[in-house]
Each structure stands twice: as C-alpha cells, then as structure tokens.
Scaffold this motif. Sequence first.
Motif, PDB file in Angstrom:
ATOM      1  N   THR A 152       0.766  -1.307  -0.202  1.00 52.15           N
ATOM      2  CA  THR A 152       0.020  -0.133   0.038  1.00 52.15           C
ATOM      3  C   THR A 152       0.900   1.247   0.070  1.00 52.15           C
ATOM      4  N   SER A 153       1.771   1.306   0.752  1.00 52.74           N
ATOM      5  CA  SER A 153       2.854   2.428   0.691  1.00 52.74           C
ATOM      6  C   SER A 153       3.477   2.564  -0.377  1.00 52.74           C
ATOM      7  N   ILE A 154       3.742   1.648  -1.405  1.00 49.67           N
ATOM      8  CA  ILE A 154       4.648   1.745  -2.397  1.00 49.67           C
ATOM      9  C   ILE A 154       3.576   2.327  -3.537  1.00 49.67           C
ATOM     10  N   ILE A 155       2.319   1.916  -3.457  1.00 53.27           N
ATOM     11  CA  ILE A 155       1.388   2.267  -4.339  1.00 53.27           C
ATOM     12  C   ILE A 155       1.169   3.912  -4.098  1.00 53.27           C
ATOM     13  N   VAL A 156       0.741   4.075  -2.969  1.00 53.23           N
ATOM     14  CA  VAL A 156       0.316   5.438  -2.703  1.00 53.23           C
ATOM     15  C   VAL A 156       1.335   6.401  -2.525  1.00 53.23           C
TER      16      VAL A 156
END
Length: 302
Positions: free
Chosen positions: A229-233
């Motif tokens: 999630t952190s990578i995408i966001v």
Amino acid sequence: MEVLNSSLVTSNFTSPPGDQSPASLVSIHLVPAVVLSICFLLGVPGNIAVIILKPNWQHLSSLSQSLMLNLAISDLICLLPLPLWIYTIVYSWTLGLVACKLLTYIMFCSLYSSLLTVTVLSLQRYLQVLNLQKIFDRAGRKRLLVLLWLVTMILSIPALVNRQVIKDQNWKSCTDSNSPPSQLVPVLLSECLVGFVSIFVVAFSYIGLQRKVNQAAFFNNPQTTRLITSIIVTFFVLWMPYYITNVLGVAAILLKNDSLWKFCLNSYNFVSALVFVISCLNPFLYAFAFKNMCTVCKEREH
C-alpha cells in the motif's frame, strides 16, 4: 518531465525574485529549494548504502538484483546535481548553455530511468509470483537494461534540444526556448502518456501481487499489505501532481487561458520537487523494507 523550470516558461510569465511578493517568493523558490535539500541529504546516503550494502539481496533473483542496482544508480545520478539546481532556483542560472543542456539531459535520463525501472520491477515481481519469470529471463538482464536506458535517452532528447539559457532583466533561467506554445503540447502529452502508463502498471502489478500472496494463509501478512500500500500510494501521490499540472498546461495552451497558464508555471517548481522525493524514498521502499516480499516471491517459486 519539465522539472526545475517548466517547458511552458515564456517571458510573459517569468520574473526574477525581486519582482515577486514575499509570499510568492517563498512558494515558488524557497519551498522547492528546502524540499530538494532534504532529498539530497537523505537520498544520496540512502542510495549509496543500497549500492554498497545490497540489503536483503540474497532473496532476490539475478534480474531483480540488476533492476534494484539500476534503480539505486539512477536515483543517485538524479540526486547528486541537486545542489546546483537548488542554487539556480534561488540565485539564477550562472553555469552557461552547455552545462544547462548537459545537466538537464542527465537529470531527465535519470528520472526516466528511475520511473521505468520501478515499472519493470513491479511487473517482474508480479510475474515472478505467477511463476512466469521466464518471460523476463528470456530477454536477458543486460539486454533489458540496455533497452531501458535506450528508451530513457530517446525520451530525454527534447530536453537536450530545447533547453536554453534565457535572460529576463537580471535573472537567467535554464529552461526551454521560447518556441510557440503549440509545439509544447506533443512533449507534455508524451510525458503524461509515459507517466500514466507507468502508474497504472505499478498499481496493477502490486494489487495483483497482494491478491496472489494473500490467497494462502501463510502469506497473509499485514506487514506485506502495508508495504504494498505504501509503495502504490507513494508512487501515486508524488508523481500525479506533476502529470496533472502537465495536463492543465496543455489545457491552458489549447484554450489560450493566461490565468491557468500562470498557475501551472507557479506550480511547476513545487510539483517537480515532489518527483525528487521519490528518488529519496526508493531505497527505503524497494531495498531496506522489502525483505518480507522477497521471501514471499522466493517461496512461491518452489
């Protein structure tokens, strides 16, 4: 990728700091300079550490290792000239035409290389979990990296051709030449196309990756979910403002809207500074914090 001085800059909207209000000076010059300074101080040691230490790379395939190394090198090349760009944001360009073209071309190449490497790396990880790693193996590591850098050099040619040192009163800018605005539309649209496709591929790959690894209870790890999630966001939040500004710039040119054009010009330094934040965060997202995901990919291969 018209960073650190928009390709839309013309004499109608360019003014030296002395002609701007204090609030405008802070937002257009000082804030980007502070952001870029932080990126340099954190990103350069981080990427050097990745290149030297190669953290958790024993869990990676040979192709993943090559992509991770290429990402760290690209980000490092992108961040090293930042002190020069910071100086020119605050004090004007004083390095001449050759340095303007050369540094801009190198910066564009490194940014494109970083963007495309992240895109390929995300797709490669997804295919690895699907046991389709052979698709990339057939291409060969060296040939894939050569192709990636060849594409980045081609995409960066407009920066090498168009960049000029433009003087407005006592202020000099390393920016694109004052060509007709209509000629800028294809450049901005091509940048948006590359950016939007990359963002889509990264989001698709990691969302698909998360679904695959969560199918088995053994791999249903909240830490893995948070990392993906952190990578995408992070990728979306830091790249999208730049490409949205590009789209608004195209609209301003086509509609001949001076107020929208000026808004884009005033926004470019800030949204461009956000792009460099990615090169600062990449070591922590893709190297130091990816041990769990590497283990997942390794286990799925067996």
